[in-house]
Write a protein that holds these residues in place. Sequence first.
Motif, short mmCIF file in Angstrom:
data_model
loop_
_atom_site.label_atom_id
_atom_site.label_comp_id
_atom_site.label_asym_id
_atom_site.label_seq_id
_atom_site.Cartn_x
_atom_site.Cartn_y
_atom_site.Cartn_z
N LYS A 1 0.99 -1.30 -0.16
CA LYS A 1 0.09 -0.01 -0.11
C LYS A 1 1.16 1.09 -0.20
CE LYS A 1 -4.10 -1.70 2.38
NZ LYS A 1 -5.14 -1.57 3.36
N ARG A 2 0.07 2.32 -0.28
CA ARG A 2 0.85 3.74 -0.26
C ARG A 2 -0.28 4.59 0.48
NH1 ARG A 2 0.52 6.30 -4.48
NH2 ARG A 2 2.28 7.75 -4.30
N HIS A 3 0.17 5.20 1.37
CA HIS A 3 -0.58 6.13 2.23
C HIS A 3 -0.04 7.53 2.17
CE1 HIS A 3 -2.57 2.47 3.86
NE2 HIS A 3 -3.72 3.21 4.32
N ASP A 4 -1.00 8.50 1.66
CA ASP A 4 -0.37 9.95 2.06
C ASP A 4 -0.42 10.43 3.46
OD1 ASP A 4 -0.24 12.71 2.26
OD2 ASP A 4 -1.53 13.17 0.42
N VAL A 5 0.81 10.39 4.20
CA VAL A 5 0.74 10.84 5.53
C VAL A 5 1.03 12.34 5.82
CG1 VAL A 5 0.95 8.34 6.24
CG2 VAL A 5 3.01 9.93 5.87
N SER A 6 0.94 13.11 4.80
CA SER A 6 1.50 14.58 4.89
C SER A 6 0.91 15.13 6.16
CB SER A 6 1.39 15.37 3.77
OG SER A 6 -0.27 15.19 3.09
N GLN B 1 -5.11 6.43 2.24
CA GLN B 1 -4.86 5.26 1.41
C GLN B 1 -5.03 5.70 0.15
OE1 GLN B 1 -5.91 0.90 2.05
NE2 GLN B 1 -6.76 1.17 0.05
N VAL B 2 -3.88 5.66 -0.66
CA VAL B 2 -3.90 6.27 -2.20
C VAL B 2 -3.76 5.03 -3.22
CG1 VAL B 2 -3.49 8.62 -1.84
CG2 VAL B 2 -1.62 7.09 -2.07
N SER B 3 -3.24 3.94 -2.71
CA SER B 3 -2.88 2.76 -3.45
C SER B 3 -2.71 1.52 -2.85
CB SER B 3 -1.82 2.98 -4.48
OG SER B 3 -0.63 3.13 -4.20
N TRP B 4 -3.15 0.51 -3.57
CA TRP B 4 -3.29 -0.80 -3.01
C TRP B 4 -3.38 -1.83 -3.88
CZ3 TRP B 4 -7.85 -3.11 0.46
CH2 TRP B 4 -7.52 -4.39 0.77
N TRP B 5 -2.22 -2.74 -3.90
CA TRP B 5 -2.09 -3.79 -4.67
C TRP B 5 -1.69 -5.13 -4.03
CZ3 TRP B 5 0.91 -7.77 -6.64
CH2 TRP B 5 0.51 -8.55 -7.89
N ARG B 6 -2.69 -6.06 -4.37
CA ARG B 6 -2.34 -7.54 -3.89
C ARG B 6 -2.85 -8.50 -4.73
NH1 ARG B 6 -7.01 -3.89 -3.26
NH2 ARG B 6 -8.93 -5.14 -2.43
N ALA C 1 -1.22 7.50 -7.32
CA ALA C 1 -2.36 7.00 -6.72
C ALA C 1 -3.21 5.96 -7.82
CB ALA C 1 -3.49 8.08 -6.46
N GLY C 2 -3.91 5.12 -7.43
CA GLY C 2 -4.63 4.21 -8.47
C GLY C 2 -5.16 3.00 -7.85
N GLU C 3 -6.09 2.48 -8.37
CA GLU C 3 -6.76 1.55 -8.15
C GLU C 3 -6.67 0.22 -8.89
OE1 GLU C 3 -11.07 2.26 -7.67
OE2 GLU C 3 -10.74 3.78 -6.49
N GLN C 4 -6.52 -0.86 -8.26
CA GLN C 4 -6.35 -2.06 -8.85
C GLN C 4 -7.52 -2.70 -9.52
OE1 GLN C 4 -4.84 -5.26 -6.23
NE2 GLN C 4 -4.58 -6.79 -7.88
N ALA C 5 -7.46 -3.13 -10.93
CA ALA C 5 -8.65 -3.54 -11.49
C ALA C 5 -9.06 -5.10 -11.05
CB ALA C 5 -8.17 -3.65 -13.07
N ALA C 6 -10.32 -5.21 -10.56
CA ALA C 6 -10.97 -6.49 -10.00
C ALA C 6 -9.68 -7.13 -9.11
CB ALA C 6 -11.13 -7.23 -11.30
N PRO C 7 -9.71 -6.29 -8.17
CA PRO C 7 -8.88 -6.77 -7.00
C PRO C 7 -9.44 -8.06 -6.27
CG PRO C 7 -9.98 -4.89 -6.18
CD PRO C 7 -10.10 -4.95 -7.70
N PRO C 8 -8.41 -9.02 -6.18
CA PRO C 8 -9.01 -10.18 -5.27
C PRO C 8 -9.42 -9.94 -3.89
CG PRO C 8 -6.48 -10.21 -5.46
CD PRO C 8 -7.09 -9.16 -6.24
N GLY C 9 -10.26 -10.45 -3.50
CA GLY C 9 -10.78 -10.30 -2.05
C GLY C 9 -9.80 -11.08 -1.18
#
Length: 469
Positions: free
Chosen positions: A341-346, A353-358, A401-409
């Motif tokens: 994950k990436r989080h903006d912690v400014s 949370q700005v991106s998450w891939w798994r 930032a971005g969103e994973q396409a059809a991320p697995p649960g």
Amino acid sequence: TRRGAAHPGPYEPYGSIDVEGAKEAVVGPDGEVAYLATTTGYATVDVSVPDRPELLADVRDPLADREGGPLRVIFDAKLDVPDPTTLVVAGPANPRRGALSGLLVVDVSDPTDPAAVAFHDTDVPVHNCFVADGLAYLTGNDGGRNPTVSVDLETGTEVARWSVVDVADAWAAVPAGLRSVHDVYVAGDTAFVALWDAGTWLVDVSDPADPTVRGRVDVPDPEPLAALDDAAVRRRATLPPGNHHYVATDESGTLLGVGRESWGRRVAAVTATATGGAEFVGGPSGIDLWDVSDPADPVPRATVPAPASPDPTYAGVWTTAHNFELSGGVLYSSWYRGGVKRHDVSDPGAPEQVSWWRDPAAASFWTARLAAPGDREGFFVASSMGVGDVPGRLYTFPDHAGEQAAPPGVLPRGTATPRPRYDTGTTGGSGAGVDGGVSAPGFGVAAGVGGAALAAWRLLRRARASDRE
């Protein structure tokens, strides 16, 4: 030349490369080469073109000609902060009878041809270390005092030992497995020491030979810990609260992240429902953010929670916090099979949370490290230790930032959980650790040596067995 633009579509890796046994990874200051601990050795990877990472060197079985060699169970490798031509490879991460133990100093000025220049023996296994200004600060779990040990890399001379037992006699009565020194991070003249259930300690190392306490974060009263019976100690070792596993600060040294590694415990089976399952106590922990601008008075800001797991027990699906980096107002984090994950912690009080891939069926992430910042050309690397037949890998990800396409649960209940490869270095490991124990990556209770270590292994095995009751 780096990739010139960010992904226009779904958030996904730029690329990956298989590296058997991949554990910790760090990146040189120019963002072009990643250095990996690989369980049976170490490797260098060219990431200058992030969608085409290239293996430069893969060194296996270092120091095989030495008594007790080769150096094995290598989970950590670190660059000297001001001297990125020096790489320190540490091991063994966990107790291993009769094994070579210590710090291998490697010249990586030519990353295609790394050259070992020195080896410094230690009397303890080395799970993790930090290197700055020619000094290595290492975890020195001996099953007793469990000190942080500093070593001069040029001479191999031990400079100092610091232990929480020296702070107050009451800590000596706390079981060693609950106050194992799991990790250390140095920013400026402060060492941040993660001591599992004994919290995080801020130690003044302005005089490396005379470390003194500067502050403490989330440190409990030692007397209740000392009064726990054996069953309670076993529970406490794996369940929250506590479990301070990994610590790091941002560039200023004033924002501290404390990652907690924990699991749940099954307490009662329930009648199958539409979702099925069981009831648990505890579970995976996240990353706490603290303002330590005044080391004597740390202020909690926020907690980044862990992804959910369908089976949070130690034998289940791990989604708890592991290693991370704070840089440029961003938290780059790894969560085993929970992904990266990436989080903006400014604003540390309101992390976003700005991106998450798994990909929990194929990747179990060990760390996430920034290589180059920026939405267009930036990227970070993340090492995975693999899942089942899928080998360890080094991934590269966009720094935007971005969103994973059809991320697995989360994996459905009843799905077989392949064991990650965190054993003593054999390929296709079953998870059986040295001396017949269970070798847990980053598990503080297992970090002693000798009789105390074997007792800790047994404690862990009982804790795991109780999950199946």
